[in-house]
Design an enzyme around this catalytic site. Structure first.
Site, short mmCIF file in Angstrom:
data_model
loop_
_atom_site.label_atom_id
_atom_site.label_comp_id
_atom_site.label_asym_id
_atom_site.label_seq_id
_atom_site.Cartn_x
_atom_site.Cartn_y
_atom_site.Cartn_z
N GLY A 32 0.78 -1.23 0.00
CA GLY A 32 0.00 0.00 0.00
C GLY A 32 0.81 1.27 0.00
O GLY A 32 0.27 2.36 0.17
N LYS B 104 3.76 1.35 -4.68
CA LYS B 104 4.73 0.80 -5.63
C LYS B 104 4.12 0.66 -7.01
O LYS B 104 4.71 1.08 -8.02
CB LYS B 104 5.23 -0.57 -5.13
CG LYS B 104 5.93 -0.49 -3.78
CD LYS B 104 6.42 -1.84 -3.32
CE LYS B 104 5.32 -2.80 -2.97
NZ LYS B 104 4.49 -2.36 -1.83
N THR B 105 2.92 0.10 -7.06
CA THR B 105 2.25 -0.04 -8.35
C THR B 105 2.01 1.33 -8.97
O THR B 105 2.25 1.55 -10.16
CB THR B 105 0.91 -0.78 -8.14
OG1 THR B 105 1.16 -1.96 -7.40
CG2 THR B 105 0.29 -1.14 -9.46
N GLU C 16 -9.26 1.16 31.17
CA GLU C 16 -8.79 2.17 30.21
C GLU C 16 -8.17 3.37 30.94
O GLU C 16 -7.14 3.90 30.52
CB GLU C 16 -9.92 2.63 29.30
CG GLU C 16 -10.51 1.53 28.41
CD GLU C 16 -9.46 0.78 27.60
OE1 GLU C 16 -8.42 1.38 27.26
OE2 GLU C 16 -9.66 -0.41 27.33
P1 ADP Z 1 1.42 -1.09 -3.47
O1 ADP Z 1 1.55 -1.48 -4.89
O2 ADP Z 1 2.69 -0.54 -2.89
O3 ADP Z 1 0.84 -2.13 -2.61
P2 ADP Z 1 -0.45 0.74 -4.57
O4 ADP Z 1 0.41 1.44 -5.55
O5 ADP Z 1 -1.32 -0.31 -5.12
O6 ADP Z 1 0.41 0.13 -3.41
O7 ADP Z 1 -1.28 1.81 -3.79
C1 ADP Z 1 -2.66 1.69 -3.63
C2 ADP Z 1 -3.31 3.04 -3.68
O8 ADP Z 1 -2.91 3.83 -2.58
C3 ADP Z 1 -2.93 3.83 -4.89
O9 ADP Z 1 -3.78 3.55 -5.95
C4 ADP Z 1 -3.11 5.25 -4.42
O10 ADP Z 1 -4.43 5.66 -4.54
C5 ADP Z 1 -2.77 5.19 -2.97
N1 ADP Z 1 -1.39 5.58 -2.73
C6 ADP Z 1 -0.41 4.81 -2.23
N2 ADP Z 1 0.72 5.49 -2.10
C7 ADP Z 1 0.50 6.74 -2.53
C8 ADP Z 1 1.30 7.91 -2.66
N3 ADP Z 1 2.58 7.92 -2.29
N4 ADP Z 1 0.72 9.00 -3.15
C9 ADP Z 1 -0.57 9.00 -3.52
N5 ADP Z 1 -1.38 7.94 -3.43
C10 ADP Z 1 -0.87 6.80 -2.94
ZN ZN Z 2 -5.91 -2.75 27.88
MG MG Z 3 0.78 -3.21 -5.65
#
Ligand code: ADP
Ligand code: ZN
Ligand code: MG
Length: 674
Positions: free
Chosen positions: A261, A264-265, A480
């Site tokens: 997340g 990278k993609t 808590e």
């Molecule tokens: P990964 O491939 O690293 O698992 P993704 O590229 O699939 O992550 O990211 C998923 C989504 O999260 C992207 O489509 C985008 O909307 C959001 N996101 C992640 N990183 C960023 C970033 N650095 N800037 C803007 N949006 C991001």
């Molecule tokens: Zn606790």
């Molecule tokens: Mg990915």
């Protein structure tokens, strides 16, 4: 020379044409076969039509009464049978006639012609010794059987035959389908690449052709170093000539490494978007198919297509799915994966110097990749994409709130502070979730409170309505409040942001702490205080309730895990500097089992002892704090029971200012002498 002309020198016997009569004989044989087939069909379906007549039921009855029926066969509502003596058909007055004797009487013929209602008036008469009639099923005839018996008719019944189309549908259809399937498979085998169904080619094609992403680096926030690294690739793809002239060799394989997340993609697409080249995307897990050889053929296809496109980016997501160390793992058949990996290596080595195809891959487990993938000439460059820091998170929030209508009170800075540890994907999700909350509440713009609610939902799980007894609520409130009070009075601990006794997800109550800044490297003092805070809930229960509940289970699990790591990995106890556990997760069991543990039984016992000591000391510190300021604890619990949620300002009202980090407070945290 005219190619079409037959060669005059060629011996005609060498390529003999079949003589004319063969063709004719062939056609004749075909016709004969067809004729016999037709004959057979006719016989099967219309057998007995010649001497069998169809008579009305009444005629049948009168024939029975006249004793002219020897036997009948009843099949459904169809009755067929034999006459003792053949009758002439049609008769004059069906049903009333006496029978066998009339058959040759010419009068009957004229009589028949005189009866206008007889439909078959003009047909020739025939001699019939078999008949067929329809039983009036709707009316029924209870007298039939006694009558037949009385006249000594042999009665036989037979099951209703299944109509031919039913047979075709029940028995024929599956066979037909099977035949079609085999034909289909056979056809594919002949032109496939060793795979039975030949998905390889079609899937790559449908998923990857001509994708020109419109994403650019502007759509990626944070990750500035990664962007700077990738800029070089973009420049090369834009102006390869410049690099060739200099004789520079550009890295052909770039590995994007980072937690899920983190974008990278997205980043890979942005590279293609910036450079304006086609983007071929394939997830490595798609390579690994049921059939050995499919993955390898897919890799081959993918590279062929990319090379045909000239300049291109090939992106292989989740590279670890195929790129794991070969020969690792227990038992499982790894043939397919290894073949795919080998093909990938072959393709990477086969990169033409003058081919502007760049291979990007992403993984969150670079440690498990096969070393062969990482050697120079292959994925020799790694770009790390980390979880975003505070400014990075703010940038990502800005990007993902571009399309939202925001209220004036929304502070992205505050949100960025509050969302420690969240990835880009989490933040994108947060923005969307906030918009959904706003819609649910009928706000015309997304407000800060919507973001807060969305944040709670993501971090803690959704609120869970539970009917709790007063006593349960009191225990939860003390638990808590115990966490909160201990955290408040320990200077290194992260500030308490909010305390709530509304159940969320699996938790009955939550004490939320927010770090001032992101932690990259944590100190022993911080960790020790954190242990005390974790134990604070359970300690408060002990002091006030005089009993303990199961509510602290998760706290204890977490605290024990943290203490064990401090002892065995980070050298933070009297055992010394040795790191005994180097990796807790086992990415692939076989490899790990082979390694085993690196310490003796004796050391294991000492580690356990140290963990115990560490936890017990922190427990005492939490206890000391809570006993000292018991009144504050009670006050906070009252407020919690009344309001359910208490925020930072209200906490400050009850608990006073937080201590600052001083020599003495350091002493409190680190009194365990090293
Ligand atoms: P990964 O491939 O690293 O698992 P993704 O590229 O699939 O992550 O990211 C998923 C989504 O999260 C992207 O489509 C985008 O909307 C959001 N996101 C992640 N990183 C960023 C970033 N650095 N800037 C803007 N949006 C991001
Ligand atoms: Zn606790
Ligand atoms: Mg990915």
């Amino acid at each position: 020379m005219a190619l079409q002309q037959p060669d005059p020198n060629k011996d005609p016997d060498q390529n003999p044409k079949p003589p004319r009569w063969v063709g004719i004989a062939y056609v004749v044989i075909q016709w004969i076969v067809a004729f016999f087939l037709l004959l057979w069909v006719y016989n099967t379906f219309a057998s007995g039509a010649a001497e069998e007549i169809k008579i009305p039921y009444t005629t049948f009855i009168s024939q029975v009464k006249a004793g002219n029926v020897t036997q009948v066969q009843i099949q459904g509502d169809e009755i067929s049978g034999d006459f003792a003596q053949a009758i002439t058909w049609p008769q004059d007055t069906p049903g009333a006639a006496p029978i066998a004797t009339l058959q040759t009487t010419p009068a009957s013929d004229s009589a028949v012609t005189a009866v206008p209602t007889t439909p078959s008036a003009n047909t020739e008469t025939i001699q019939a010794n078999k008949f067929i009639t329809l039983f009036p099923a709707e009316v029924g005839d209870p007298n039939l059987l006694p009558l037949l018996e009385a006249n000594n008719v042999l009665v036989d019944t037979a099951p209703v035959p299944t109509p031919w189309f039913t047979i075709l549908l029940t028995d024929g259809l599956p066979i037909l389908l099977l035949v079609l399937l085999f034909a289909y498979m056979g056809r594919n085998m002949t032109r496939g690449q060793g795979s039975i169904f030949n998905f390889s080619r079609s899937q790559v094609r449908t998923q990857t052709v001509g994708d020109h992403p419109d994403v650019t680096f502007d759509d990626v926030a944070g990750a500035d170093e990664a962007k700077a690294d990738l800029q070089e690739i973009v420049n090369f793809l834009r102006q390869p000539q410049q690099y060739y002239e200099l004789g520079a060799r550009i890295p052909r394989g770039v590995l994007l490494v980072g937690p899920p997340g983190t974008g990278k993609t997205l980043m890979a697409r942005a590279v293609a978007g910036e450079a304006g080249v086609p983007f071929f995307h394939l997830s490595a897990s798609e390579f690994v198919e049921m059939f050995v050889g499919v993955g390898a053929s897919r890799v081959r296809d993918l590279f062929k297509q990319a090379k045909a496109a000239g300049a291109a980016i090939i992106f292989i997501d989740e590279l670890d799915a195929v790129g794991r160390r070969r020969g690792a793992g227990l038992g499982a058949v790894n043939d397919e994966r290894e073949q795919t990996l080998n093909q990938l290596l072959v393709e990477m080595d086969g990169f033409d110097e003058r081919n502007e195809v760049i291979l990007l891959a992403a993984t969150n487990r670079p440690d498990v990749l096969d070393p062969a993938l990482l050697r120079p000439g292959r994925f020799d460059r790694q770009v790390v994409v980390n979880l975003p820091d505070r400014p990075g998170r703010e940038g990502i929030l800005r990007i993902h709130t571009r399309k939202l209508r925001l209220a004036d009170d929304v502070s992205l800075d505050t949100l960025a502070r509050a969302s420690v540890g969240m990835s880009g994907a989490d933040l994108a999700n947060l923005c969307n979730e906030a918009a959904l909350v706003a819609a649910r509440h009928g706000h015309h713009a997304v407000q800060m409170e919507d973001f807060e609610a969305a944040l709670d939902k993501i971090m803690l799980g959704g609120e869970r309505p539970l009917l709790l007894s007063e006593e349960d609520r009191r225990v939860i409130a003390y638990h808590e409040a115990g966490h909160a009070v201990v955290a408040w009075h320990l200077p290194h601990a992260d500030p308490v942001h909010k305390v709530t006794i509304i159940p969320h997800g699996r938790a009955l109550g939550v004490t939320e702490q927010l770090p001032q800044e992101d932690h990259y490297n944590v100190s022993r003092a911080y960790l020790l205080e954190r242990l005390a805070v974790m134990l604070g809930g359970r300690t408060a229960e002990e002091i006030v309730i005089g009993d303990i509940t199961t509510g602290a289970e998760n706290d204890l699990v977490q605290a024990t895990r943290l203490a064990r790591r401090m002892v065995s990995r980070w050298g933070m106890s009297q055992i010394g500097l040795a790191a005994f556990d180097d990796d807790e997760e086992n990415p692939f069991l076989g490899y790990e089992i082979a390694q085993g543990h690196h310490y003796s039984q004796d050391t294991a016992a000492r580690i356990d002892q140290e963990v115990q000591t560490l936890l017990e000391e922190r427990h005492q510190i939490a206890r000391q704090i809570l006993l000292e300021i018991r009144s504050q604890l009670d006050e906070l619990v009252d407020l919690l029971l009344q309001k359910e949620t208490v925020d930072q300002n209200q906490l400050a009202g009850i608990l006073g200012p937080r201590p600052t980090i001083t020599k003495e407070s350091m002493g409190l945290s680190t009194e365990l002498s090293l």
